[in-house]
Write an enzyme that holds these catalytic residues in place. Structure first.
Site, PDB file in Angstrom:
ATOM      1  N   ARG A 224      52.864  68.008 -42.138  1.00 30.10           N
ATOM      2  CA  ARG A 224      54.277  68.247 -42.389  1.00 30.10           C
ATOM      3  C   ARG A 224      54.422  69.531 -43.204  1.00 30.10           C
ATOM      4  NH1 ARG A 224      55.501  65.373 -38.694  1.00 30.10           N
ATOM      5  NH2 ARG A 224      56.810  63.523 -38.748  1.00 30.10           N
ATOM      6  N   HIS A 272      56.040  72.389 -33.562  1.00 34.14           N
ATOM      7  CA  HIS A 272      55.942  70.928 -33.752  1.00 34.14           C
ATOM      8  C   HIS A 272      55.588  70.234 -32.424  1.00 34.14           C
ATOM      9  CE1 HIS A 272      57.320  67.398 -36.483  1.00 34.14           C
ATOM     10  NE2 HIS A 272      56.419  66.980 -35.596  1.00 34.14           N
TER      11      HIS A 272
HETATM   12  P1  NDP Z   1      48.389  57.519 -41.802  1.00 29.82           P
HETATM   13  O1  NDP Z   1      49.418  56.862 -42.641  1.00 29.82           O
HETATM   14  O2  NDP Z   1      47.576  56.684 -40.881  1.00 29.82           O
HETATM   15  O3  NDP Z   1      47.357  58.308 -42.728  1.00 29.82           O
HETATM   16  C1  NDP Z   1      47.753  59.045 -43.820  1.00 29.82           C
HETATM   17  C2  NDP Z   1      46.532  59.480 -44.586  1.00 29.82           C
HETATM   18  O4  NDP Z   1      46.956  60.285 -45.684  1.00 29.82           O
HETATM   19  C3  NDP Z   1      45.759  58.291 -45.195  1.00 29.82           C
HETATM   20  O5  NDP Z   1      44.383  58.531 -45.153  1.00 29.82           O
HETATM   21  C4  NDP Z   1      46.245  58.281 -46.633  1.00 29.82           C
HETATM   22  O6  NDP Z   1      45.345  57.738 -47.572  1.00 29.82           O
HETATM   23  C5  NDP Z   1      46.395  59.761 -46.897  1.00 29.82           C
HETATM   24  N1  NDP Z   1      47.290  59.995 -48.022  1.00 29.82           N
HETATM   25  C6  NDP Z   1      48.588  59.662 -48.159  1.00 29.82           C
HETATM   26  N2  NDP Z   1      49.045  60.016 -49.369  1.00 29.82           N
HETATM   27  C7  NDP Z   1      48.005  60.582 -50.010  1.00 29.82           C
HETATM   28  C8  NDP Z   1      47.839  61.134 -51.291  1.00 29.82           C
HETATM   29  N3  NDP Z   1      48.844  61.188 -52.161  1.00 29.82           N
HETATM   30  N4  NDP Z   1      46.628  61.617 -51.625  1.00 29.82           N
HETATM   31  C9  NDP Z   1      45.597  61.552 -50.749  1.00 29.82           C
HETATM   32  N5  NDP Z   1      45.683  61.041 -49.509  1.00 29.82           N
HETATM   33  C10 NDP Z   1      46.880  60.556 -49.155  1.00 29.82           C
HETATM   34  O7  NDP Z   1      49.140  58.668 -41.017  1.00 29.82           O
HETATM   35  P2  NDP Z   1      48.741  59.312 -39.607  1.00 29.82           P
HETATM   36  O8  NDP Z   1      47.314  59.708 -39.649  1.00 29.82           O
HETATM   37  O9  NDP Z   1      49.198  58.451 -38.500  1.00 29.82           O
HETATM   38  O10 NDP Z   1      49.695  60.611 -39.594  1.00 29.82           O
HETATM   39  C11 NDP Z   1      49.603  61.597 -40.599  1.00 29.82           C
HETATM   40  C12 NDP Z   1      50.791  62.524 -40.503  1.00 29.82           C
HETATM   41  O11 NDP Z   1      50.692  63.349 -39.350  1.00 29.82           O
HETATM   42  C13 NDP Z   1      52.147  61.835 -40.299  1.00 29.82           C
HETATM   43  O12 NDP Z   1      52.644  61.310 -41.515  1.00 29.82           O
HETATM   44  C14 NDP Z   1      52.988  62.967 -39.791  1.00 29.82           C
HETATM   45  O13 NDP Z   1      53.557  63.662 -40.871  1.00 29.82           O
HETATM   46  C15 NDP Z   1      51.989  63.875 -39.082  1.00 29.82           C
HETATM   47  N6  NDP Z   1      52.197  63.927 -37.630  1.00 29.82           N
HETATM   48  C16 NDP Z   1      52.449  65.131 -37.045  1.00 29.82           C
HETATM   49  C17 NDP Z   1      52.618  65.249 -35.687  1.00 29.82           C
HETATM   50  C18 NDP Z   1      52.829  66.565 -35.055  1.00 29.82           C
HETATM   51  O14 NDP Z   1      53.067  66.630 -33.845  1.00 29.82           O
HETATM   52  N7  NDP Z   1      52.735  67.653 -35.777  1.00 29.82           N
HETATM   53  C19 NDP Z   1      52.554  64.064 -34.822  1.00 29.82           C
HETATM   54  C20 NDP Z   1      52.299  62.845 -35.527  1.00 29.82           C
HETATM   55  C21 NDP Z   1      52.116  62.788 -36.882  1.00 29.82           C
HETATM   56  P3  NDP Z   1      44.903  56.191 -47.514  1.00 29.82           P
HETATM   57  O15 NDP Z   1      44.008  56.108 -46.287  1.00 29.82           O
HETATM   58  O16 NDP Z   1      44.184  55.980 -48.760  1.00 29.82           O
HETATM   59  O17 NDP Z   1      46.163  55.397 -47.343  1.00 29.82           O
HETATM   60  C1  OXD Z   2      55.688  62.255 -35.553  1.00 32.39           C
HETATM   61  C2  OXD Z   2      55.770  63.634 -35.126  1.00 32.39           C
HETATM   62  O1  OXD Z   2      55.811  61.992 -36.748  1.00 32.39           O
HETATM   63  O2  OXD Z   2      55.931  63.905 -33.923  1.00 32.39           O
HETATM   64  O3  OXD Z   2      55.474  61.378 -34.692  1.00 32.39           O
HETATM   65  O4  OXD Z   2      55.649  64.540 -35.955  1.00 32.39           O
END
Ligand code: NDP
Ligand code: OXD
Length: 309
Positions: A224, A272
């Site tokens: 993001r 995006h």
């Molecule tokens: P998840 O919720 O499965 O994973 C998030 C990860 O981030 C976890 O490992 C979590 O830690 C870690 N995390 C969260 N907060 C912190 C913190 N403060 N410090 C350290 N680590 C942290 O999310 P996804 O993997 O499914 O997706 C990640 C992001 O990808 C989404 O939130 C979205 O913003 C983005 N995205 C972008 C897309 C695009 O097309 N550009 C498409 C889809 C998603 P823990 O494992 O300990 O909980």
């Molecule tokens: C999502 C994205 O969050 O597309 O699914 O970024």
């Protein structure tokens, strides 16, 4: 018969209606699936954050909101939402992210630009290193970060991941916490940011984080926009400390035409598109959560509203 409200833009209804109906039929769930249902009759809300539905108060009997997006930053602060919220973890979306991240890591690792853009026809004979000589660091070891880490590991990279809580992913150096972040950044020849947008992750890549990275490092951000302090990154790109960045997500989208990222010679902007939810697999995930809700089983992929993801 349960009532399923599809609260997303009409363009998405056209894509999702048939796969959702097929998934419901396959699961043996009889449902009235529609874009318009009296709020007090709705059982589940299939939702996209850019929907017109922003006030959940009238949905008095709704059991859960099932998000079509992985990112939930636009909903977690909605005070009118009092029922469980599930985010999207879709095998199709995950595959897309793995392919996008791997492609951009390979671009940097192999130094492809030097040969693709070579106006002077220079005979540049430096062969790229092997993947096993390259450190890739992934911030975020969730559904997407872990899948990317595993693919990069398969290709031979030295992969480090960082998360909030301790993790164990075979073959990946898993770090967490503030010390873990410092260690991760110090070895990030290629950094991939796959964290959610929360209060704790805003500007996590600031001037200090950038300075902690190796000279000439690369950044790939499909997470993001707010994860990165844009001014700090532009400064680090100008000095050459960061060699290049590929950015898919931004604080304002579409990225304004006059934003310095567009013109910067060491930035690639993608709009995006890193990965999108795929209707067939995502519909199966949505329907599985409805099945669970009806069976009194815990929902998959529940969002922790306090943590913001
Ligand atoms: P998840 O919720 O499965 O994973 C998030 C990860 O981030 C976890 O490992 C979590 O830690 C870690 N995390 C969260 N907060 C912190 C913190 N403060 N410090 C350290 N680590 C942290 O999310 P996804 O993997 O499914 O997706 C990640 C992001 O990808 C989404 O939130 C979205 O913003 C983005 N995205 C972008 C897309 C695009 O097309 N550009 C498409 C889809 C998603 P823990 O494992 O300990 O909980
Ligand atoms: C999502 C994205 O969050 O597309 O699914 O970024």
């Amino acid at each position: 018969m349960i009532n399923l409200l599809f609260a997303a833009r009409t363009k998405r209804w056209e894509i999702y209606e048939a796969p959702l109906r097929s998934a419901l039929e396959a699961a043996g769930i009889e449902a009235n699936l529609a874009q318009d249902i009296a709020p007090d009759q709705v059982d589940y809300i299939i939702y996209a954050p850019d929907s017109d539905l922003q006030d959940f108060t009238p949905y008095t009997r709704a059991k859960a909101v099932l998000n079509l997006w992985a990112g939930v930053e636009q909903i977690t602060g909605n005070e009118t939402l009092k029922i469980p919220l599930a985010r999207m973890v879709d095998p199709g979306l995950t595959k897309g992210m793995v392919e996008w991240v791997t492609g951009h890591v390979m671009r940097y690792h192999l130094g492809m630009d030097a040969h693709i853009v070579n106006p002077d026809r220079a005979w540049q004979t430096v062969a790229p290193p092997l993947a096993q000589e390259r450190d890739v660091v992934i911030l975020g070891l969730g559904a997407l970060g872990t899948a990317c880490a595993e693919m990069l590991l398969t290709l031979g990279f030295r992969v480090t991941g960082w998360s909030r809580s301790p993790k164990n992913v075979e073959g990946v150096t898993c770090l967490h916490g503030a010390d873990g972040l410092a260690q991760a950044l110090s070895q990030a020849q290629i950094l991939v940011t796959l964290l959610p947008d929360t209060a704790a992750t805003t500007n996590i890549i600031d001037a200090a984080a950038l300075a902690a990275m190796p000279q000439g490092a690369f950044i790939i951000n499909p997470g993001r926009g707010p994860l990165i302090d844009d001014d700090a990154l532009l400064t680090a790109l100008d000095t050459g400390h960061i060699a290049h960045a590929t950015l898919d997500v931004f604080r304002i989208e579409p990225l304004p035409q006059d934003h310095p990222y567009w013109a910067h010679p060491h930035v690639t902007v993608t709009p995006h598109i890193a990965a999108e939810t795929r209707a067939i697999t995502a519909s199966e995930v949505i329907v599985e959560n409805i099945r669970r809700g009806e069976a009194g089983l815990p929902y998959l992929n529940l969002v922790d509203r306090a943590l913001g993801y």
